[in-house]
Structure formats: C-alpha cells, structure tokens
Design a protein around this motif. Structure first.
Motif, PDB file in Angstrom:
ATOM      1  N   GLU A 422      -4.001  -7.697  10.754  1.00  0.00           N
ATOM      2  CA  GLU A 422      -4.987  -8.743  11.021  1.00  0.00           C
ATOM      3  C   GLU A 422      -5.818  -9.109   9.797  1.00  0.00           C
ATOM      4  OE1 GLU A 422      -7.332  -7.690  14.408  1.00  0.00           O
ATOM      5  OE2 GLU A 422      -5.577  -7.323  15.692  1.00  0.00           O
ATOM      6  N   TYR A 423      -5.800  -8.248   8.774  1.00  0.00           N
ATOM      7  CA  TYR A 423      -6.594  -8.498   7.573  1.00  0.00           C
ATOM      8  C   TYR A 423      -5.677  -8.885   6.416  1.00  0.00           C
ATOM      9  CZ  TYR A 423     -10.114  -5.685  10.095  1.00  0.00           C
ATOM     10  OH  TYR A 423     -10.995  -5.180  11.016  1.00  0.00           O
ATOM     11  N   ALA A 424      -6.028  -9.948   5.724  1.00  0.00           N
ATOM     12  CA  ALA A 424      -5.275 -10.326   4.526  1.00  0.00           C
ATOM     13  C   ALA A 424      -5.600  -9.399   3.369  1.00  0.00           C
ATOM     14  CB  ALA A 424      -5.576 -11.771   4.145  1.00  0.00           C
ATOM     15  N   VAL A 425      -6.887  -9.059   3.217  1.00  0.00           N
ATOM     16  CA  VAL A 425      -7.345  -8.180   2.148  1.00  0.00           C
ATOM     17  C   VAL A 425      -8.311  -7.163   2.754  1.00  0.00           C
ATOM     18  CG1 VAL A 425      -8.297  -8.047  -0.183  1.00  0.00           C
ATOM     19  CG2 VAL A 425      -7.297 -10.205   0.617  1.00  0.00           C
ATOM     20  N   TYR A 426      -8.146  -5.911   2.401  1.00  0.00           N
ATOM     21  CA  TYR A 426      -8.970  -4.873   3.012  1.00  0.00           C
ATOM     22  C   TYR A 426      -9.161  -3.726   2.016  1.00  0.00           C
ATOM     23  CZ  TYR A 426      -4.204  -3.284   3.740  1.00  0.00           C
ATOM     24  OH  TYR A 426      -2.877  -2.945   3.544  1.00  0.00           O
ATOM     25  N   GLY A 427     -10.225  -2.980   2.205  1.00  0.00           N
ATOM     26  CA  GLY A 427     -10.527  -1.849   1.336  1.00  0.00           C
ATOM     27  C   GLY A 427     -10.288  -0.530   2.029  1.00  0.00           C
ATOM     28  N   LEU A 428      -9.641   0.377   1.334  1.00  0.00           N
ATOM     29  CA  LEU A 428      -9.388   1.713   1.865  1.00  0.00           C
ATOM     30  C   LEU A 428      -9.571   2.749   0.764  1.00  0.00           C
ATOM     31  CD1 LEU A 428      -6.226   1.216   4.129  1.00  0.00           C
ATOM     32  CD2 LEU A 428      -8.450   2.059   4.888  1.00  0.00           C
ATOM     33  N   GLY A 429      -9.724   3.992   1.184  1.00  0.00           N
ATOM     34  CA  GLY A 429      -9.758   5.107   0.261  1.00  0.00           C
ATOM     35  C   GLY A 429      -8.551   5.987   0.497  1.00  0.00           C
ATOM     36  N   TRP A 430      -8.230   6.812  -0.484  1.00  0.00           N
ATOM     37  CA  TRP A 430      -7.112   7.740  -0.327  1.00  0.00           C
ATOM     38  C   TRP A 430      -7.528   9.100  -0.858  1.00  0.00           C
ATOM     39  CZ3 TRP A 430      -3.030   8.033   2.511  1.00  0.00           C
ATOM     40  CH2 TRP A 430      -2.006   8.951   2.204  1.00  0.00           C
ATOM     41  N   PHE A 431      -7.420  10.095   0.003  1.00  0.00           N
ATOM     42  CA  PHE A 431      -7.624  11.482  -0.376  1.00  0.00           C
ATOM     43  C   PHE A 431      -6.245  12.128  -0.296  1.00  0.00           C
ATOM     44  CE2 PHE A 431     -11.469   9.847   1.446  1.00  0.00           C
ATOM     45  CZ  PHE A 431     -12.493  10.387   0.679  1.00  0.00           C
ATOM     46  N   PRO A 432      -5.740  12.707  -1.373  1.00  0.00           N
ATOM     47  CA  PRO A 432      -4.334  13.123  -1.392  1.00  0.00           C
ATOM     48  C   PRO A 432      -4.018  14.208  -0.371  1.00  0.00           C
ATOM     49  CG  PRO A 432      -5.509  14.064  -3.249  1.00  0.00           C
ATOM     50  CD  PRO A 432      -6.448  13.070  -2.606  1.00  0.00           C
ATOM     51  N   ASP A 433      -2.823  14.095   0.215  1.00  0.00           N
ATOM     52  CA  ASP A 433      -2.329  15.148   1.093  1.00  0.00           C
ATOM     53  C   ASP A 433      -2.012  16.394   0.277  1.00  0.00           C
ATOM     54  OD1 ASP A 433      -2.370  13.183   3.105  1.00  0.00           O
ATOM     55  OD2 ASP A 433      -0.355  12.549   2.564  1.00  0.00           O
ATOM     56  N   PHE A 434      -1.576  16.179  -0.954  1.00  0.00           N
ATOM     57  CA  PHE A 434      -1.312  17.264  -1.896  1.00  0.00           C
ATOM     58  C   PHE A 434      -1.363  16.663  -3.303  1.00  0.00           C
ATOM     59  CE2 PHE A 434       2.601  15.595  -0.089  1.00  0.00           C
ATOM     60  CZ  PHE A 434       3.343  15.216  -1.201  1.00  0.00           C
ATOM     61  N   PRO A 435      -1.753  17.472  -4.314  1.00  0.00           N
ATOM     62  CA  PRO A 435      -2.008  16.918  -5.645  1.00  0.00           C
ATOM     63  C   PRO A 435      -0.750  16.741  -6.486  1.00  0.00           C
ATOM     64  CG  PRO A 435      -2.555  19.237  -5.620  1.00  0.00           C
ATOM     65  CD  PRO A 435      -2.148  18.893  -4.216  1.00  0.00           C
ATOM     66  N   ASP A 436       0.096  15.815  -6.077  1.00  0.00           N
ATOM     67  CA  ASP A 436       1.308  15.473  -6.816  1.00  0.00           C
ATOM     68  C   ASP A 436       1.359  13.960  -6.913  1.00  0.00           C
ATOM     69  OD1 ASP A 436       4.263  16.753  -7.523  1.00  0.00           O
ATOM     70  OD2 ASP A 436       4.387  14.687  -6.800  1.00  0.00           O
ATOM     71  N   PRO A 437       1.862  13.390  -8.020  1.00  0.00           N
ATOM     72  CA  PRO A 437       1.906  11.926  -8.125  1.00  0.00           C
ATOM     73  C   PRO A 437       2.664  11.252  -6.992  1.00  0.00           C
ATOM     74  CG  PRO A 437       3.039  12.999  -9.982  1.00  0.00           C
ATOM     75  CD  PRO A 437       2.285  14.055  -9.263  1.00  0.00           C
ATOM     76  N   ASP A 438       3.615  11.954  -6.387  1.00  0.00           N
ATOM     77  CA  ASP A 438       4.360  11.388  -5.259  1.00  0.00           C
ATOM     78  C   ASP A 438       3.430  10.935  -4.148  1.00  0.00           C
ATOM     79  OD1 ASP A 438       7.139  11.284  -3.667  1.00  0.00           O
ATOM     80  OD2 ASP A 438       5.664  12.246  -2.363  1.00  0.00           O
ATOM     81  N   ASN A 439       2.335  11.686  -3.938  1.00  0.00           N
ATOM     82  CA  ASN A 439       1.460  11.386  -2.818  1.00  0.00           C
ATOM     83  C   ASN A 439       0.498  10.237  -3.092  1.00  0.00           C
ATOM     84  OD1 ASN A 439      -1.113  12.645  -0.829  1.00  0.00           O
ATOM     85  ND2 ASN A 439       0.922  12.260  -0.020  1.00  0.00           N
ATOM     86  N   TYR A 440       0.564   9.678  -4.284  1.00  0.00           N
ATOM     87  CA  TYR A 440      -0.188   8.455  -4.587  1.00  0.00           C
ATOM     88  C   TYR A 440       0.735   7.236  -4.667  1.00  0.00           C
ATOM     89  CZ  TYR A 440      -4.272  11.276  -5.703  1.00  0.00           C
ATOM     90  OH  TYR A 440      -5.341  12.140  -5.626  1.00  0.00           O
ATOM     91  N   ILE A 441       2.027   7.458  -4.453  1.00  0.00           N
ATOM     92  CA  ILE A 441       3.001   6.370  -4.531  1.00  0.00           C
ATOM     93  C   ILE A 441       3.688   6.146  -3.183  1.00  0.00           C
ATOM     94  CG2 ILE A 441       5.183   5.637  -5.549  1.00  0.00           C
ATOM     95  CD1 ILE A 441       2.894   5.307  -7.471  1.00  0.00           C
ATOM     96  N   ALA A 442       4.329   7.195  -2.651  1.00  0.00           N
ATOM     97  CA  ALA A 442       5.108   7.048  -1.421  1.00  0.00           C
ATOM     98  C   ALA A 442       4.302   6.539  -0.229  1.00  0.00           C
ATOM     99  CB  ALA A 442       5.782   8.379  -1.079  1.00  0.00           C
ATOM    100  N   PRO A 443       3.042   6.992  -0.012  1.00  0.00           N
ATOM    101  CA  PRO A 443       2.303   6.480   1.147  1.00  0.00           C
ATOM    102  C   PRO A 443       2.019   4.980   1.107  1.00  0.00           C
ATOM    103  CG  PRO A 443       1.336   8.520   0.350  1.00  0.00           C
ATOM    104  CD  PRO A 443       2.313   8.075  -0.691  1.00  0.00           C
ATOM    105  N   PHE A 444       2.231   4.352  -0.057  1.00  0.00           N
ATOM    106  CA  PHE A 444       1.969   2.921  -0.194  1.00  0.00           C
ATOM    107  C   PHE A 444       3.250   2.093  -0.347  1.00  0.00           C
ATOM    108  CE2 PHE A 444      -1.465   5.433  -2.022  1.00  0.00           C
ATOM    109  CZ  PHE A 444      -2.526   5.011  -1.246  1.00  0.00           C
ATOM    110  N   LEU A 445       4.325   2.709  -0.847  1.00  0.00           N
ATOM    111  CA  LEU A 445       5.534   1.942  -1.161  1.00  0.00           C
ATOM    112  C   LEU A 445       6.750   2.345  -0.342  1.00  0.00           C
ATOM    113  CD1 LEU A 445       5.414   1.773  -5.080  1.00  0.00           C
ATOM    114  CD2 LEU A 445       4.363   0.248  -3.418  1.00  0.00           C
ATOM    115  N   ASP A 446       6.764   3.551   0.215  1.00  0.00           N
ATOM    116  CA  ASP A 446       7.940   4.025   0.928  1.00  0.00           C
ATOM    117  C   ASP A 446       8.008   3.424   2.336  1.00  0.00           C
ATOM    118  OD1 ASP A 446      10.287   5.390   1.076  1.00  0.00           O
ATOM    119  OD2 ASP A 446       9.422   7.393   0.955  1.00  0.00           O
TER     120      ASP A 446
END
Length: 533
Positions: A422-446
């Motif tokens: 419903e939102y074209a643009v929205y703000g969110l935060g991300w606290f990592p599930d685990f401290p690996d670069p994968d967890n800053y990429i896959a939750p947004f692109l996979d």
C-alpha cells in the motif's frame, strides 16, 4: 573518489565485538524480587497480526527478544559473538565439504517447560511447520533452503539443503528455528495470542491490556537444559509507550534497565550530565535504517525517480541533526563495520547534488515535481523517526524536483500495509538476524523476502546470493557481495540512510549489562544479576 577509502577497513571475517567483563553474580539474583527491564517495543495482537509470538510468524527484533528467552534452538551465538555453538544440541556440524548436509544430536534429558520430552521429531515438526505455514512476514525465507529433514531415533536430526549454505548454522540459531511442542502447536496453523511453550531458559506469562502486552514476566524454567547459564530467577519486561516514560521509570527506580529504544536526547543528557545511581552504556550494534520502495507503484516504478532521490538525500545532515553521535551515514545495505562492505551509493552518486538528480529525471522524461508520500512507523524505532522523515521531506522538497509529504502510523497498522504494497515509499530499520553480510542482502533481494518486494534481480537471486553462501571462509564471498551492493546502488530497490549505535541505561546495582544486549540487538536477560560488581 572511491568512498571505500573514507572508512576504517572492515575486520576480516565475521565481526565479533570486543567487550570487557566487569564481573557478576554466578547464581540467582541477590534479591528475591524480579529484575525489571523497560522497552518501547509494542507487542500487540490484531486482525492482521493475530499470532505475534508464534515463531513461524514472528520476524521483529522486539518479539524475537521475547522468544529468545523462552524457545530453545539447536545452536546459539555465544556471549561476545562468534560462530554458533550447541544449545539444545550436544553437537552440530556439516558432515560434507559442500555445506549441504548439517547434522545435530540433542542433549540427553531435554524437556519442555511442562516436563514433556524434546525429541528429534519435535525439531523436525517445528522447522517443517515454519516452511509449511510460510507466513507473509518473511521469517520462513531463513529456512527456505532446507530440502528435507531426516530424523534418526529420538536424538539425531539431519538437514539436507537444496544448495550449499555456510550461513545455515546462524539461521538455526534464530527464533524461527525454535523448538516447539507438537502437543501445543498446530502443524498447519499459527497460534493466536501471547502464549509461548518451549524448552528455553524461562517460561513467560504475559499481562495483557487492550490487546497489548503491558508486561512479560519471565521465570526460570526448572526443566531447562542447555548451554545458557542463568544469573537470575525472574525478569519482567515492561512495555512503555515512549522513551520519556521509560526514562522516568528508571529515574524513579521502578525499572532497573532501559533498552530499546532510548531517544537521542536521553543519550545526550545522560552522557553529558550523568544522574546519580544511573549508568549509560554503549554496546556494539549493527542497526541500519533505509527507505524501501514498492517498485510496482507508478510513482516510483521508474528507477530514475529512485536514483534521483539517492542523488539528493543528505545522510550526514539527517544523522547529525536528528541522531547526533548515535548514528553515522550509510552508503550500502551492509554496514561499514561488516566485512565485504563497500560505499556503493557514494561511489555512484557522490555528494548530494540537485543537478545530478535533475539530469537523471530529465533523461528519463519524468515530469517534475514528482509527488510522493513517505510513510514511517510512529511507535517502533523511537521518537527520532518523525524528525528524520520531516528532514527527508524538507531535503527533497528543497530541490523543487519533488513534492513530498510524510505520514506516520503505528507499527500494528504500518507493517501489514507495507507488506500489502500500500506504500510507494516507506521507512524501515534492520537489526541483523546474524552478523554476516548475507543477512543484509538476502532479506531484501532473495525470494520470499522480508519486504515482500516486487523488485527482482535475476543475477542477484539465481547467481550471486547462492555463490556468496558457498564458502565457509566468508572472506571468499567478498566479490559477490561487492557486486550485490553495486546492483542495489544502481536499481535502488532500497535506499540506505544510516547505521546506529546501541545504548542501554541501568541502575548501578545491576550487573551483567555488558552481555545482555549483543551486536545483533539480541536481548539476553539471563545475563542480568543484582549487586555492584
């Protein structure tokens, strides 16, 4: 100028915080009363989110911090960080070189809080249940690479993966992989309400007022067997409507510690003018904030609009004016303190430039000003969020290229609406599930990602993300992560803004605080004890 040169080099491999212990009680609390911890996290049950504490649905730091106390996982990240170690399991590990077969053996005598035995079938049931329900909150994506789950006897469970994944042990350490009783949970249906039945270090009883949890009371689980050592017998987690109310409760002695989320003003005040009996503590953190886009919405469907926004947003001004010393500008989804970070957005767009944004829009044939509404959650990330979005609005409108308004909503309304597109643009935060670069990429692109985004990049999903997971040596994945960050900077499905620090404030007779909140914002209440160390 390549922005990679503007930050300190990331520590190779996974980031592990360096913490100094100050001692602490090694048994139960020194007093008989509960340790009381304040939070501004809101726990609600609504028509859209009727099962907030079900591990198959929950995918929010605040709720996970409730589940971590009550629901046991096969492995967990130990005090101070590092690779996962056995928790409900006595041993776990890959049994092949390709990182496709992961085997765990349960501890002897493991029991749920009600006294019932925990078996390998309960583990299989719990994780298969997440995959079968596949709730729209995104948590199931963490386990989506599981092909089959095999059990041998009561104590052995083997996970066969669809493709190699060296990060799989970290995913098993998250509450989505929590072990549940087959007698208390339906295999195909979420469990409504606020009850939790697990084998973790505590049991939990919620005091509910008007569909919201006012207080969660955690009591030592007498049947608990695992790797965690409890330093208290009871902890209360009290939910406050705002940071000011939480701060007043700390000053009055009604609570012993306040965590998420202190306001920038509180942090500055306690830093510059310490209050008697109260200590402010900074702990390592990896929180990021970003703008997300519904790339099917007509207003932002053309990536030129998103690129123009990226070209004019002044991250430094937002971080400095709104958050002060508690935030720093971020030019990638991967924080600067994680290995594989590159400043991909700065490398592409440079310093904020109205001319560059205007050229981008003109070349795409887009009529200006572009009318947009930026949506934010008013009660989830602290009082600075409203000021942040007002600053974003003012920056964009000052270019005359955009006509921007902002609108806030409570998290219980905001998150379901965002997932529905419903939102074209929205703000969110991300606290990592685990401290690996994968967890800053896959939750947004996979696939089946946290944002439920319509954006798809085939190179990211089919080639780069799988490639990045192949090696147990995470440094070897750097090239894939650099390419993924460049894709994000070019297509701008999300726009990173800043990364933050974590702070807690506590009464001086509370110890174990330095261990109670880790780098991923996981709250570990069992570390808290009374008595000046």
């Amino acid at each position: 100028m390549n922005r990679k040169t503007l930050v300190l080099p990331a520590v190779l491999g996974l980031l592990a915080p360096v913490l100094v212990a100050c001692g602490g009680a090694q048994g139960g609390s020194g007093r008989g009363d509960a340790i009381v911890v304040g939070t501004t996290d809101q726990f609600t049950a609504t028509e859209d989110d009727s099962a907030p504490f079900d591990p198959a649905f929950a995918y929010d730091t605040g709720v996970w911090n409730v589940l971590r106390q009550t629901v046991q996982t096969l492995v967990h990240v130990p005090r101070g960080g590092g690779r996962p170690v056995p928790e409900a399991a006595s041993q776990c590990g890959f049994t092949d070189r390709a990182s496709e077969r992961y085997k765990c053996t349960l501890r002897d005598g493991l029991r749920f809080a009600d006294g019932g035995p925990v078996t390998a079938e309960d583990v299989k049931f719990s994780i298969q249940r997440v995959l079968d329900i596949k709730a729209d909150n995104g948590a199931a994506a963490l386990l989506a690479n599981i092909d089959t789950i095999e059990t041998k006897g009561d104590s052995e469970v083997v996970f066969h993966l669809k493709s190699p994944d060296a990060t799989f042990p970290y995913k098993l350490s998250t509450p989505v992989a929590g072990i549940l009783s087959r007698e208390k949970y339906d295999a195909k249906k979420l469990r409504d309400g606020f009850e939790i039945d697990g084998s973790g270090p505590y049991t939990m009883e919620a005091e509910v007022d008007g569909g919201r949890v006012a207080k969660a009371v955690f009591t030592r689980n007498p049947h608990y067997k695992g790797d965690i050592k409890l330093h208290n017998d009871k902890v209360e987690l009290r939910s406050f409507t705002d940071a000011d109310a939480m701060g007043k409760a700390l000053e009055a002695g009604d609570i012993d510690m306040m965590t998420r989320t202190m306001s920038p003003e509180q942090i500055k005040s306690l830093s510059e003018k310490p209050k008697e009996g109260i200590e402010l503590r900074e702990v390592p953190g990896l929180e990021i904030r970003y703008l997300g886009f519904n790339t099917k919405d007509a207003s932002v469907q053309d990536k030129a609009v998103r690129q123009a926004m990226a070209a004019v947003v002044d991250r430094g001004e937002i971080a400095g004016k709104v958050y002060g010393s508690t935030a720093t500008p971020l030019y990638s989804l991967i924080p600067s303190s994680i290995a594989a970070h590159t400043n991909s957005f700065f490398n592409k767009y440079g310093e904020p430039s109205t001319k560059k944004a205007a050229d981008t829009l003109r070349a795409a044939g887009i009529t200006t000003p572009v009318k947009l509404k930026l949506h934010y959650t008013s009660d989830h990330y602290g009082p600075g969020t409203r000021k942040e979005f007002e600053a974003l609005r003012d920056q964009l409108n000052a270019t005359k290229l955009f006509d921007v308004t902002v609108q806030g909503a409570e998290w219980s309304t905001f998150r379901p609406a965002q997932k529905r597109g419903e939102y074209a643009v929205y703000g969110l935060g991300w606290f990592p599930d685990f401290p690996d670069p994968d967890n800053y990429i896959a939750p947004f692109l996979d696939a089946d990602n946290f944002l439920n985004t319509p954006y798809v990049n085939s190179a990211a999903r089919s080639r780069l993300i799988p490639l990045s997971r192949r090696s147990a040596d995470r440094n070897a994945a750097s090239s894939a992560f650099e390419q993924l960050q460049d894709i994000v900077a070019t297509d701008v499905p999300v726009l990173p803004l800043w990364q933050g620090k974590q702070y807690v404030a506590h009464r001086e007779d509370l110890n174990g605080v330095e261990w109670a909140l880790n780098i991923s914002s996981d709250l570990m209440l069992w570390e808290l004890g009374r008595g000046i160390a």
